[in-house]
Design a protein around this motif. Sequence first.
Motif, mmCIF file in Angstrom:
data_model
loop_
_atom_site.group_PDB
_atom_site.id
_atom_site.type_symbol
_atom_site.label_atom_id
_atom_site.label_comp_id
_atom_site.label_asym_id
_atom_site.label_seq_id
_atom_site.Cartn_x
_atom_site.Cartn_y
_atom_site.Cartn_z
ATOM 1 N N SER A 92 -42.037 44.902 -19.686
ATOM 2 C CA SER A 92 -41.592 46.326 -19.059
ATOM 3 C C SER A 92 -42.455 47.836 -19.571
ATOM 4 O O SER A 92 -43.005 47.413 -20.802
ATOM 5 C CB SER A 92 -40.031 46.557 -19.150
ATOM 6 N N THR A 94 -43.175 51.497 -19.966
ATOM 7 C CA THR A 94 -42.378 53.079 -19.398
ATOM 8 C C THR A 94 -43.394 54.083 -19.977
ATOM 9 O O THR A 94 -43.938 54.706 -20.303
ATOM 10 C CB THR A 94 -41.066 53.305 -20.035
ATOM 11 N N HIS A 96 -42.525 58.535 -21.098
ATOM 12 C CA HIS A 96 -41.746 59.296 -21.710
ATOM 13 C C HIS A 96 -41.880 60.892 -20.940
ATOM 14 O O HIS A 96 -42.507 61.692 -21.598
ATOM 15 C CB HIS A 96 -41.585 59.766 -23.040
ATOM 16 N N LEU A 113 -45.094 51.702 -12.702
ATOM 17 C CA LEU A 113 -43.883 51.355 -13.941
ATOM 18 C C LEU A 113 -43.584 50.458 -12.702
ATOM 19 O O LEU A 113 -43.105 48.903 -13.185
ATOM 20 C CB LEU A 113 -42.928 52.055 -14.097
ATOM 21 N N ASN A 117 -42.262 46.686 -13.806
ATOM 22 C CA ASN A 117 -41.081 46.641 -14.060
ATOM 23 C C ASN A 117 -40.216 45.491 -13.253
ATOM 24 O O ASN A 117 -39.204 45.398 -13.102
ATOM 25 C CB ASN A 117 -40.560 47.852 -13.877
ATOM 26 N N SER A 154 -36.059 57.700 -20.273
ATOM 27 C CA SER A 154 -37.272 58.350 -20.295
ATOM 28 C C SER A 154 -37.352 58.589 -19.243
ATOM 29 O O SER A 154 -38.765 59.806 -19.724
ATOM 30 C CB SER A 154 -37.999 57.025 -20.885
ATOM 31 N N TYR A 158 -38.781 55.272 -14.371
ATOM 32 C CA TYR A 158 -38.753 54.219 -15.554
ATOM 33 C C TYR A 158 -37.122 54.195 -15.266
ATOM 34 O O TYR A 158 -36.458 53.349 -14.450
ATOM 35 C CB TYR A 158 -38.425 54.076 -16.874
ATOM 36 N N LYS A 162 -35.584 50.801 -13.483
ATOM 37 C CA LYS A 162 -34.798 49.587 -14.011
ATOM 38 C C LYS A 162 -33.324 49.664 -12.740
ATOM 39 O O LYS A 162 -32.925 48.017 -13.077
ATOM 40 C CB LYS A 162 -34.115 49.958 -14.908
ATOM 41 N N TRP A 194 -40.173 52.042 -29.308
ATOM 42 C CA TRP A 194 -39.894 52.003 -27.936
ATOM 43 C C TRP A 194 -39.325 53.674 -28.518
ATOM 44 O O TRP A 194 -39.831 55.035 -28.157
ATOM 45 C CB TRP A 194 -39.329 51.712 -26.823
#
Length: 246
Positions: A92, A94, A96, A113, A117, A154, A158, A162, A194
């Motif tokens: 995965s 991400t 921020h 992403l 992901n 984040s 993201y 998920k 992370w």
Amino acid sequence: MDLQNKVAWVTGGGTGIGRAASIELARRGAIVAISYSQSREDAESAVRIINGEGGRAAAFRADVTRENEVAELAGLISEMFGTIDLLVNNASVTRHIPMCDLDSATEDVWDELYAVNVKGMFACAKAAASRMKKNKNGAIVNVGSIAGLTGLGSSIPYAVSKAAVHGLTKSLAQALAPEIRVNCVAPGAVATRWWKGREAAMNALIGKLPLQRIATPEDIAGIICSLLEQEAVTGQILTADAGQTL
């Protein structure tokens, strides 16, 4: 399912949760194929740890966003170890970005992403499932996040990616039954790289958690292995967040 001598493919298996899962799987007797995109040294060091403890492991490079590379990798793993019995879909990425900063959640961020992901997890599941079905027994664990349950994380891309992983888990569980079980672990805060540069925020979170601790990669690895072993469980999202979402 007894993990002894089962062939387990762990994506993103050189660092963080993936690394811990690779080592724990080997300690439970599995043969481990660690795939990585950029973290070659980390993946190879995990292999050395496993082989040094008497296990069997090898590292392979593949970009999970490229379906042809994923298919080729599944073939290489099967050629080396005979088959694929288990998949830990961990890879995965991400970015921020403050949740309120909609302008920074650009099309490029969304595409990156989602490609890793979500689409990457689907590509790996598809490649592994064709081998598992031949054996009429297999298990997949996707690594989601409480961001996919709460909508906070984040970044918005993201969190939404998920949530899509959680949906993918349920869809695959139905599509691949009865031969293959598909579950998901949704961790809260985990002490991985992370959090690099954001340790103060991580430590501040501890006091707000019912269990007063941040999970370790090893905590999540144990849950992943347990989900792979449980033959009466499929399509489930198991939250592991020290009580954060209570």
